[in-house]
Design an enzyme around this catalytic site. Structure first.
Site, PDB file in Angstrom:
ATOM      1  N   GLN A 109       0.830  -1.199   0.000  1.00  0.00           N
ATOM      2  CA  GLN A 109       0.000   0.000   0.000  1.00  0.00           C
ATOM      3  C   GLN A 109       0.865   1.250   0.000  1.00  0.00           C
ATOM      4  O   GLN A 109       0.344   2.358  -0.091  1.00  0.00           O
ATOM      5  CB  GLN A 109      -0.896  -0.004   1.242  1.00  0.00           C
ATOM      6  CG  GLN A 109      -1.874  -1.168   1.280  1.00  0.00           C
ATOM      7  CD  GLN A 109      -2.578  -1.294   2.628  1.00  0.00           C
ATOM      8  OE1 GLN A 109      -1.941  -1.214   3.675  1.00  0.00           O
ATOM      9  NE2 GLN A 109      -3.877  -1.491   2.607  1.00  0.00           N
ATOM     10  N   ASN A 110       2.182   1.077   0.096  1.00  0.00           N
ATOM     11  CA  ASN A 110       3.107   2.206   0.157  1.00  0.00           C
ATOM     12  C   ASN A 110       3.416   2.728  -1.237  1.00  0.00           C
ATOM     13  O   ASN A 110       3.348   1.985  -2.227  1.00  0.00           O
ATOM     14  CB  ASN A 110       4.401   1.793   0.857  1.00  0.00           C
ATOM     15  CG  ASN A 110       4.157   1.337   2.277  1.00  0.00           C
ATOM     16  OD1 ASN A 110       3.164   1.695   2.888  1.00  0.00           O
ATOM     17  ND2 ASN A 110       5.067   0.537   2.799  1.00  0.00           N
ATOM     18  N   HIS A 127      -1.293   1.365  -4.635  1.00  0.00           N
ATOM     19  CA  HIS A 127      -1.633   2.789  -4.689  1.00  0.00           C
ATOM     20  C   HIS A 127      -0.658   3.596  -5.540  1.00  0.00           C
ATOM     21  O   HIS A 127      -0.608   4.816  -5.442  1.00  0.00           O
ATOM     22  CB  HIS A 127      -1.694   3.354  -3.269  1.00  0.00           C
ATOM     23  CG  HIS A 127      -2.721   2.673  -2.425  1.00  0.00           C
ATOM     24  ND1 HIS A 127      -2.604   2.526  -1.061  1.00  0.00           N
ATOM     25  CD2 HIS A 127      -3.890   2.068  -2.766  1.00  0.00           C
ATOM     26  CE1 HIS A 127      -3.655   1.865  -0.593  1.00  0.00           C
ATOM     27  NE2 HIS A 127      -4.434   1.577  -1.608  1.00  0.00           N
ATOM     28  N   CYS A 135       0.529  12.359 -16.914  1.00  0.00           N
ATOM     29  CA  CYS A 135      -0.401  13.365 -17.407  1.00  0.00           C
ATOM     30  C   CYS A 135      -1.774  12.735 -17.445  1.00  0.00           C
ATOM     31  O   CYS A 135      -1.965  11.677 -18.064  1.00  0.00           O
ATOM     32  CB  CYS A 135       0.001  13.835 -18.798  1.00  0.00           C
ATOM     33  SG  CYS A 135      -1.238  14.926 -19.571  1.00  0.00           S
ATOM     34  N   CYS A 138      -3.140  12.851 -21.496  1.00  0.00           N
ATOM     35  CA  CYS A 138      -2.634  11.988 -22.565  1.00  0.00           C
ATOM     36  C   CYS A 138      -1.967  10.716 -22.056  1.00  0.00           C
ATOM     37  O   CYS A 138      -1.621   9.837 -22.850  1.00  0.00           O
ATOM     38  CB  CYS A 138      -1.668  12.763 -23.462  1.00  0.00           C
ATOM     39  SG  CYS A 138      -0.064  13.157 -22.707  1.00  0.00           S
ATOM     40  N   CYS A 188       1.231  17.489 -24.165  1.00  0.00           N
ATOM     41  CA  CYS A 188      -0.087  18.038 -24.509  1.00  0.00           C
ATOM     42  C   CYS A 188      -0.487  19.246 -23.668  1.00  0.00           C
ATOM     43  O   CYS A 188      -1.545  19.826 -23.895  1.00  0.00           O
ATOM     44  CB  CYS A 188      -1.167  16.959 -24.399  1.00  0.00           C
ATOM     45  SG  CYS A 188      -1.569  16.501 -22.681  1.00  0.00           S
ATOM     46  N   SER A 226       0.629  -2.811   8.416  1.00  0.00           N
ATOM     47  CA  SER A 226      -0.596  -2.176   7.929  1.00  0.00           C
ATOM     48  C   SER A 226      -1.693  -2.295   8.977  1.00  0.00           C
ATOM     49  O   SER A 226      -1.927  -3.378   9.513  1.00  0.00           O
ATOM     50  CB  SER A 226      -1.077  -2.823   6.620  1.00  0.00           C
ATOM     51  OG  SER A 226      -2.315  -2.270   6.214  1.00  0.00           O
ATOM     52  N   SER A 227      -2.371  -1.179   9.238  1.00  0.00           N
ATOM     53  CA  SER A 227      -3.529  -1.218  10.137  1.00  0.00           C
ATOM     54  C   SER A 227      -4.767  -1.712   9.418  1.00  0.00           C
ATOM     55  O   SER A 227      -5.801  -1.929  10.041  1.00  0.00           O
ATOM     56  CB  SER A 227      -3.782   0.176  10.715  1.00  0.00           C
ATOM     57  OG  SER A 227      -4.029   1.103   9.663  1.00  0.00           O
ATOM     58  N   ARG A 252       2.462  -2.874  14.950  1.00  0.00           N
ATOM     59  CA  ARG A 252       2.360  -2.262  16.275  1.00  0.00           C
ATOM     60  C   ARG A 252       0.951  -1.689  16.430  1.00  0.00           C
ATOM     61  O   ARG A 252       0.537  -0.839  15.650  1.00  0.00           O
ATOM     62  CB  ARG A 252       3.398  -1.148  16.436  1.00  0.00           C
ATOM     63  CG  ARG A 252       4.826  -1.661  16.523  1.00  0.00           C
ATOM     64  CD  ARG A 252       5.742  -0.594  17.097  1.00  0.00           C
ATOM     65  NE  ARG A 252       7.137  -1.000  17.073  1.00  0.00           N
ATOM     66  CZ  ARG A 252       7.700  -1.789  17.971  1.00  0.00           C
ATOM     67  NH1 ARG A 252       6.969  -2.284  18.966  1.00  0.00           N
ATOM     68  NH2 ARG A 252       8.987  -2.108  17.882  1.00  0.00           N
TER      69      ARG A 252
END
Length: 282
Positions: A109-110, A127, A135, A138, A188, A226-227, A252
């Site tokens: 997810q980083n 992500h 862009c 284009c 563009c 990850s939470s 944690r």
């Protein structure tokens, strides 16, 4: 009571041992979050004690040039930290486990690119990544460093080192955001944005399907740092649950996936992943 001089293993040690037995001989899919990168100096904006932030939505980014200027100012500040960050022991342990054929791939997810820089070959960036810019008109892609250099060249009168400063709430202070000039697409003239999923956007379908396929092909799902607050992570947890895969969670603090975990280890990812790599070498 007579002491034997031998300390009993802690509950955390016992959970690490349980996780190692689940991972031993298994094909492992890994899902990582911000907690994996905190030891590289990149803040976790979702974990315990993280500041409350108002995220930039894609709708605001597209609708307002001033919002884009403010975003690029803050993003430029963040990029300096991202660009200087190096993989930590946790990243390197996962790269080693992949090289030895234990980890099939890493879903992250980083957006910091540190898994790739650590040497992992099969990385699915749910992500996107901050080291790429695209862009939105284009589809042209750029290296982030080249856009950072253009941003500095377009603003010769502004000392970006001092004009952009972090604020206590995780936002940024910009001395004169209206005076900033932001780069546009050289092909563009369209709007540029980092190649990351903003709030209000969805993870691309082909990216999520690649991640789901990795989970379906595994024997164990290892979640590290990850939470699981973001929906994309919980959807992968659900994929694992449907396939009846054991889930190991290293983080944690509490996560949304704790109730589904076969083993939950409340500890740092660097030391725990390093322990996994050492134990699974035998």
């Amino acid at each position: 009571m007579v002491s034997t001089g031998i300390e009993a293993p802690s509950a955390a040690d016992e959970r690490v041992a349980e996780a190692i037995e689940l991972l031993r001989g298994a094909r492992v899919a890994v899902l990582t979050g911000a907690g994996v990168s905190t030891d590289s100096g990149i803040p976790d904006y979702r974990g315990e004690g993280a500041p409350v932030r108002t995220p930039m939505t894609v709708q605001t980014f597209l609708a307002s040039e001033r919002a884009r200027k403010r975003y690029w100012a803050g993003s430029h500040l963040g990029w300096r930290s991202f660009g200087s960050a190096v993989p930590n022991r946790g990243h390197l342990a996962l790269a080693e486990l992949e090289a030895r054929g234990i980890v099939d791939g890493v879903i992250t997810q980083n957006v910091d690119g540190l898994h790739r820089r650590a040497g992992n070959q099969h990385v699915i960036e749910l992500h996107g990544s901050m080291d790429r810019v695209l862009c939105i008109t284009c589809g042209q892609h750029y290296a982030r460093q080249s856009i950072a250099e253009r941003l500095e060249a377009l603003n010769p009168e502004i000392d970006l080192e001092t004009a952009i400063r972090p604020a206590p709430d995780g936002d940024v202070v910009v001395d004169d955001v209206d005076a900033m000039v932001i780069p546009s697409c050289t092909v563009c003239g369209g709007i540029l944005k980092p190649d990351v999923v903003f709030f209000g956007e969805f993870v691309p379908a082909d990216t999520f399907q690649a991640a789901a396929s990795l989970v379906r092909g595994a024997d164990v799902l290892l979640v590290a740092g990850s939470s699981l607050v973001v929906n994309s992570g919980m959807r992968l947890i659900e994929q694992a649950r449907r396939k009846r895969l054991p889930i190991v969670v290293v983080n944690r603090g509490i996560t949304k996936g704790d109730s589904r975990a076969a083993v939950k280890i409340d500890a740092g990812t660097s030391e725990t992943l390093t322990a996994f790599a050492a134990a699974l070498d035998s």
